[in-house]
Design an enzyme around this catalytic site. Structure first.
Site, PDB file in Angstrom:
ATOM      1  N   CYS A  21    -109.069  -3.586  67.478  1.00  8.23           N
ATOM      2  CA  CYS A  21    -108.424  -4.843  67.126  1.00  8.23           C
ATOM      3  C   CYS A  21    -106.926  -4.721  67.448  1.00  8.23           C
ATOM      4  CB  CYS A  21    -108.639  -5.148  65.650  1.00  8.23           C
ATOM      5  SG  CYS A  21    -107.701  -4.121  64.534  1.00  8.23           S
ATOM      6  N   CYS A  24    -104.881  -2.384  65.190  1.00  4.87           N
ATOM      7  CA  CYS A  24    -105.090  -0.954  65.441  1.00  4.87           C
ATOM      8  C   CYS A  24    -104.337  -0.528  66.696  1.00  4.87           C
ATOM      9  CB  CYS A  24    -106.579  -0.633  65.566  1.00  4.87           C
ATOM     10  SG  CYS A  24    -107.386  -0.501  63.943  1.00  4.87           S
ATOM     11  N   CYS A 111    -111.036   0.380  62.729  1.00  5.74           N
ATOM     12  CA  CYS A 111    -110.845   0.002  61.311  1.00  5.74           C
ATOM     13  C   CYS A 111    -112.082  -0.686  60.745  1.00  5.74           C
ATOM     14  CB  CYS A 111    -109.598  -0.851  61.139  1.00  5.74           C
ATOM     15  SG  CYS A 111    -109.752  -2.518  61.818  1.00  5.74           S
ATOM     16  N   ASP A 343    -108.017  18.834   5.642  1.00  5.25           N
ATOM     17  CA  ASP A 343    -109.441  18.752   5.337  1.00  5.25           C
ATOM     18  C   ASP A 343    -109.752  17.411   4.690  1.00  5.25           C
ATOM     19  OD1 ASP A 343    -109.865  21.270   6.307  1.00  5.25           O
ATOM     20  OD2 ASP A 343    -109.639  22.241   4.354  1.00  5.25           O
TER      21      ASP A 343
HETATM   22 ZN    ZN Z   1    -108.794  -2.310  63.845  1.00  4.00          ZN
END
Ligand code: ZN
Length: 528
Positions: A21, A24, A111, A343
């Protein structure tokens, strides 16, 4: 695409052809200008495609005209080559002009759609609605992103592809210079979410919104790594798969390039589907509330007393204090701690015992001093068995004051003592002169099931006795914190030496015990 230089052109071509893409592609060109990633997908694709098609060869025009058919052929070739690559075929150069993508983009091979389908205004709206419906009070947020581990494998494959196709002289940036998917994702999504929710995104915010992506279609991408680096993948608790992101990254650092190429196609094959959003979750960092408590009951344990699932006492100090807190902070759980404990049959008087409560995942986190004061009143009105003072919100760091130097602190007690032998006032007067009395305490029998066996030296700083009748006197003690008072009185079958029986030369026992003060100067006192 003014940000890209001529030397980036072959990288852009190779990656677009491989099915990356545009975002990227920008990452691999190490574009660090955040606003570039925020442009619309369509615009980015067009800009990058135009940039890649600007031919610097003399026959540019001819090439441009022949473009569409050439593109198609190229893509088919790429797919064929992916198939044959699995059989070890040497890759072919793919530096041709890329195809123009259609409206619905193919899922990015690197991606897997994260930078395509999950970082626009619609997705920011979707995330924001999930956050709003979780009903938290927050004034900022931090977003954490969890990506499928195979994205690292695909990123590596794309990196090797570029390195091979473009050659090292033109592609000089290192793998570490490539902008991380997570980083680019945040650059795009942060301003969108911030606008939707009306609060800033801040890395230090205590309110975290996490989004987790999965992609089952390509889960198998990582598996070949296990045969090459078995030591990287060890089963761990809380992990569904051994293929964690960290393990995959470690294996990718170890694997030789040629081995990787033999087993994984470069470029990575095209997926049919995009990522799924597995989860959008909200989590608020814990809040800490501290104070001091008095306990006026001899039938109230400090913490819930449950044996084999059966409740032995109907309530506890912890529950009486924490239930109103849980409700008001709308917290998911809590951890109670205190400076020592008494206690069930011991009262805690005086200024009370310091305690702190960690409230987990609180949905409400901001309170005024007045509101905390009202909360203290609510707790105090709810029961006459306890009383709380100095209630306040504290930092996690401040909590250490409660535990630090506990051994060096002192505690004061008031005990009702019974003696077997009849006594007179003069029999106990000598006790008033005993100072800095050293004793050795073996772990008491009654706590041996939860504490290790040891001999602990302890100091009784002062003692004072008050005659009541022939068989009873009141004993006031100031001791080092951690001294077992009951055992000092009855001797615990000789496990505490010396003890009160030794001092008095008779059998003595303890009938009642009150804590008069716990000398820890934290949390700070709050004026009423
Ligand atoms: Zn990508």
């Amino acid at each position: 695409m003014h940000l890209l230089k001529e030397k980036d052109k072959p990288v852009v071509r190779v990656l677009l052809n491989a099915g990356c893409c545009p975002r990227c592609v920008l990452r691999f060109c190490c574009v660090g200008l955040q606003s570039t990633y925020r442009q619309s997908y369509k615009d980015l694709m067009k800009e990058l495609t135009d940039f890649a098609r600007e031919c610097n060869k003399p026959n540019a025009e001819t090439e441009e005209e022949n473009d569409p058919p050439c593109k198609k052929m190229k893509l088919e070739e790429t797919e064929d080559f992916v198939e044959s690559d699995k059989n070890g075929t040497v890759t072919k150069p793919t530096q041709e002009c890329p195809t123009v993508q259609k409206d619905e983009p193919k899922t990015c091979v690197v991606c897997l759609g994260v930078l395509q389908h999950f970082c626009d205004k619609d997705f920011a709206k979707k995330m924001s609605r999930v956050v709003e419906s979780a009903n938290y009070q927050f004034s900022s947020l931090v977003i954490s992103v969890s990506l499928p581990a195979q994205l690292s494998v695909r990123e590596h494959a794309a990196w090797l592809l570029v390195k091979q196709e473009v050659g090292q002289q033109d592609f000089s940036s290192g793998k570490d210079d490539v902008i991380q998917i997570k980083e680019a994702y945040k650059w795009i999504i942060h301003p969108l979410i911030s606008e939707e929710l009306g609060v800033p995104v801040d890395g230090k915010s205590p309110f975290e919104v996490s989004v987790a992506f999965t992609h089952s279609e390509t889960d198998g991408d990582c598996h070949f790594l296990a045969s090459i680096c078995s030591t990287c993948f060890k089963p761990a608790k809380n992990k569904q798969s051994v293929f964690t992101r960290m393990a995959v990254i470690k294996a990718l650092e170890k694997i030789k390039e040629e081995d990787f190429r033999k087993q994984f196609s470069c470029p990575p094959n095209s997926p049919e589907t995009k990522c799924d959003v597995q989860d959008i979750q909200c989590l608020h960092a814990p809040l800490y509330v501290a104070g001091r408590y008095n306990k006026y009951s001899r039938t109230l344990p400090q913490t819930p007393w449950v044996i084999d699932g059966e409740r032995k006492m109907e309530s506890s100090v912890e529950e009486l204090i924490s239930e109103p807190l849980l409700a008001v902070f709308r917290a998911g759980g809590l951890n109670f701690s205190s400076s020592g404990r008494e206690d069930v049959d011991v009262r805690t008087l005086g200024n009370g015992r310091p305690f702190a409560i960690e409230l987990l995942n609180p949905h409400r986190a901001t309170f005024t001093k007045e509101e905390i004061k009202n909360l203290q009143q609510t707790i105090n009105k709810s029961s006459d068995k306890i009383k709380v003072r100095d209630l306040q919100i504290v930092t996690r760091e401040a909590m250490v004051h409660m535990k630090e130097g506990e051994e060096g602190k002192t505690k004061c007690y008031n005990a009702l003592i019974w003696t077997e032998k009849a006594i007179k006032t003069s029999d106990i007067e000598f006790i008033n002169n005993i100072k800095e009395f050293k004793i050795d305490q073996k772990t008491p029998l009654r706590v041996l099931h939860r504490r290790p066996l040891a001999v602990r030296p302890r100091i009784i700083h002062t003692m004072r006795a008050e005659f009541l009748d022939e068989h009873h006197f009141r004993l006031y003690l100031k001791t080092q914190a951690g001294t077992y008072i009951k055992e000092f009185v009855h001797g615990d079958f000789g496990r505490t030496k010396p003890n009160l029986c030794n001092l008095m030369s008779t059998v003595t026992d303890i009938l009642e015990l009150d804590v008069e003060s716990v000398d820890v100067d934290w949390p700070p006192a709050i004026e009423d």
